[in-house]
Design a protein around this motif. Sequence first.
Motif, short mmCIF file in Angstrom:
data_model
loop_
_atom_site.label_atom_id
_atom_site.label_comp_id
_atom_site.label_asym_id
_atom_site.label_seq_id
_atom_site.Cartn_x
_atom_site.Cartn_y
_atom_site.Cartn_z
N GLU A 14 0.81 -1.22 0.00
CA GLU A 14 0.00 0.00 0.00
C GLU A 14 0.85 1.27 0.00
O GLU A 14 0.33 2.38 -0.20
N GLU A 15 2.15 1.13 0.19
CA GLU A 15 3.04 2.29 0.18
C GLU A 15 3.68 2.53 -1.20
O GLU A 15 4.41 3.50 -1.38
N LEU A 16 3.40 1.66 -2.17
CA LEU A 16 4.05 1.79 -3.48
C LEU A 16 3.54 2.98 -4.27
O LEU A 16 4.27 3.59 -5.06
N GLY A 17 2.27 3.34 -4.11
CA GLY A 17 1.69 4.42 -4.89
C GLY A 17 1.56 4.04 -6.36
O GLY A 17 1.42 2.86 -6.71
N VAL A 18 1.66 5.03 -7.22
CA VAL A 18 1.63 4.77 -8.66
C VAL A 18 2.92 4.05 -9.05
O VAL A 18 4.02 4.48 -8.69
N VAL A 19 2.78 2.95 -9.80
CA VAL A 19 3.92 2.12 -10.16
C VAL A 19 4.16 2.14 -11.66
O VAL A 19 3.25 1.89 -12.45
N ALA A 20 5.39 2.45 -12.06
CA ALA A 20 5.84 2.25 -13.44
C ALA A 20 6.49 0.87 -13.45
O ALA A 20 7.61 0.69 -12.97
N VAL A 21 5.79 -0.11 -13.99
CA VAL A 21 6.12 -1.51 -13.72
C VAL A 21 7.16 -2.10 -14.66
O VAL A 21 7.65 -3.20 -14.42
N HIS A 22 7.53 -1.38 -15.71
CA HIS A 22 8.55 -1.90 -16.63
C HIS A 22 9.34 -0.73 -17.21
O HIS A 22 8.98 -0.17 -18.23
N GLU A 23 10.42 -0.37 -16.52
CA GLU A 23 11.24 0.78 -16.91
C GLU A 23 12.73 0.43 -16.78
O GLU A 23 13.09 -0.67 -16.38
N HIS A 24 13.57 1.39 -17.14
CA HIS A 24 15.02 1.18 -17.05
C HIS A 24 15.71 2.45 -16.56
O HIS A 24 15.50 3.53 -17.12
N ILE A 25 16.55 2.30 -15.54
CA ILE A 25 17.42 3.40 -15.13
C ILE A 25 18.48 3.60 -16.20
O ILE A 25 18.76 4.73 -16.63
N GLY A 26 19.10 2.53 -16.64
CA GLY A 26 20.11 2.60 -17.70
C GLY A 26 20.29 1.23 -18.31
O GLY A 26 20.80 0.32 -17.65
N TYR A 27 19.85 1.07 -19.55
CA TYR A 27 19.90 -0.24 -20.22
C TYR A 27 20.86 -0.19 -21.40
O TYR A 27 20.88 0.78 -22.16
N GLY A 28 21.67 -1.24 -21.54
CA GLY A 28 22.55 -1.37 -22.69
C GLY A 28 22.87 -2.82 -22.95
O GLY A 28 22.67 -3.68 -22.10
N MET A 29 23.34 -3.11 -24.15
CA MET A 29 23.71 -4.48 -24.48
C MET A 29 25.04 -4.84 -23.85
O MET A 29 25.89 -3.97 -23.62
N PRO A 30 25.26 -6.13 -23.54
CA PRO A 30 26.53 -6.54 -22.95
C PRO A 30 27.71 -6.09 -23.79
O PRO A 30 27.71 -6.25 -25.02
N GLY A 31 28.69 -5.49 -23.15
CA GLY A 31 29.87 -4.99 -23.85
C GLY A 31 29.82 -3.52 -24.16
O GLY A 31 30.85 -2.92 -24.52
N SER A 32 28.65 -2.89 -24.03
CA SER A 32 28.56 -1.46 -24.35
C SER A 32 29.46 -0.62 -23.45
O SER A 32 29.92 0.46 -23.85
N GLU A 33 29.73 -1.15 -22.25
CA GLU A 33 30.58 -0.40 -21.33
C GLU A 33 32.03 -0.33 -21.81
O GLU A 33 32.83 0.45 -21.28
N LEU A 34 32.38 -1.13 -22.82
CA LEU A 34 33.75 -1.12 -23.36
C LEU A 34 33.91 -0.17 -24.54
O LEU A 34 35.02 0.05 -25.01
N ASP A 35 32.81 0.39 -25.02
CA ASP A 35 32.85 1.30 -26.16
C ASP A 35 33.01 2.72 -25.64
O ASP A 35 32.10 3.30 -25.06
N THR A 36 34.18 3.30 -25.85
CA THR A 36 34.49 4.61 -25.25
C THR A 36 33.60 5.73 -25.76
O THR A 36 33.49 6.78 -25.11
N ARG A 37 32.89 5.54 -26.87
CA ARG A 37 31.97 6.58 -27.35
C ARG A 37 30.83 6.81 -26.37
O ARG A 37 30.20 7.87 -26.37
N TRP A 38 30.57 5.80 -25.53
CA TRP A 38 29.39 5.87 -24.69
C TRP A 38 29.72 5.96 -23.21
O TRP A 38 28.82 5.85 -22.37
N TRP A 39 30.98 6.17 -22.88
CA TRP A 39 31.32 6.30 -21.47
C TRP A 39 30.67 7.55 -20.88
O TRP A 39 30.72 8.63 -21.46
N LYS A 40 30.09 7.39 -19.70
CA LYS A 40 29.47 8.52 -19.01
C LYS A 40 30.02 8.59 -17.59
O LYS A 40 30.19 7.56 -16.93
#
Length: 317
Positions: A14-40
């Motif tokens: 009852e404490e959840l309130g309105v729920v966004a049930v399928h979202e992403h904080i940060g989604y990427g394909m495996p290995g994207s963290e190795l591509d320096t164009r996308w480093w944040k």
Amino acid sequence: MSKVNTVLGPVAPEELGVVAVHEHIGYGMPGSELDTRWWKTPEQRYEETVPKLRRFREYGGGTFVDATGICNGRDVDYYKSLSEKTGVHIVACTGFVGGDTALPYFARQSVDQLTRLFVHEITVGIGDTGSLAGVIKVGVSRGGRMTELDKRIYRAAARAAAATGVPVLTHLAIDPEPAVAVFREEGLPLDRVLFGHADDGLNAPKTPHRWIFEQGGRIGFDTFGYETELEDPPFWARPRQERLDHFLGLLNAGYLDQLLVSADANCSPLGWPGVKGHTVNYIFEDLVPDLRGAGVDDATITALLEDNPADFLTIRA
């Protein structure tokens, strides 16, 4: 006591309130963290994410379910920081977006090994974060048919869900017959499964919506906002009115209790630019007004955004 696992600890439904049930904080394909164009830097990720979650909270949003699986950018310590900073409950998942996103180390594991992994992350914790997963993610690999690896992951998820009481959330609702067979063989009630992405333009025509409902499953219309009207729409986009009409047809046919909605937005994409102009706040800025404009009453909207997801996420011991 009924509870839902969030990254900052258990919360009463009852404490959840309105729920966004399928979202992403940060989604990427495996290995994207190795591509320096996308480093944040952490500062860049916060700059992209915090305003969206704060706006979500200002609109009345209470809970954000991050459906980013293992290998796709899941960062639970980051989620904890965001939850503390914005006041939004964040639910993290265990599992995989699809067999084709599971790196070889996981892809080679047996059903028993995968089951133990999922159960550990639900009952003991994800790594050394101290946070427990609140949902299990599974998915159909590219190609539109469940692979043998997909089926192994689904079976492990079913066993872990039956053992722990957390629900299962799927990536795509196409080819659901083998999934339903697995869940039934493992004794998992189908109301513990949310078949996701049943509404996108690419897969909606292939999804047997009413058949899934008849089996007792839940369906996620969770790509609201990915519309052909966008300046640069993604390949899975769909005309706004077409999606709304499809949804209203199922709603009016009596399936309210089995429907959930979300936007599947990406707060800070990893390894790709994301979709410009689309955020989790589409739920408040466009979807709710569209529903009201179509004559949907407030009680039904509350069921879609609060009651149904709270029931789905509640751990059933």
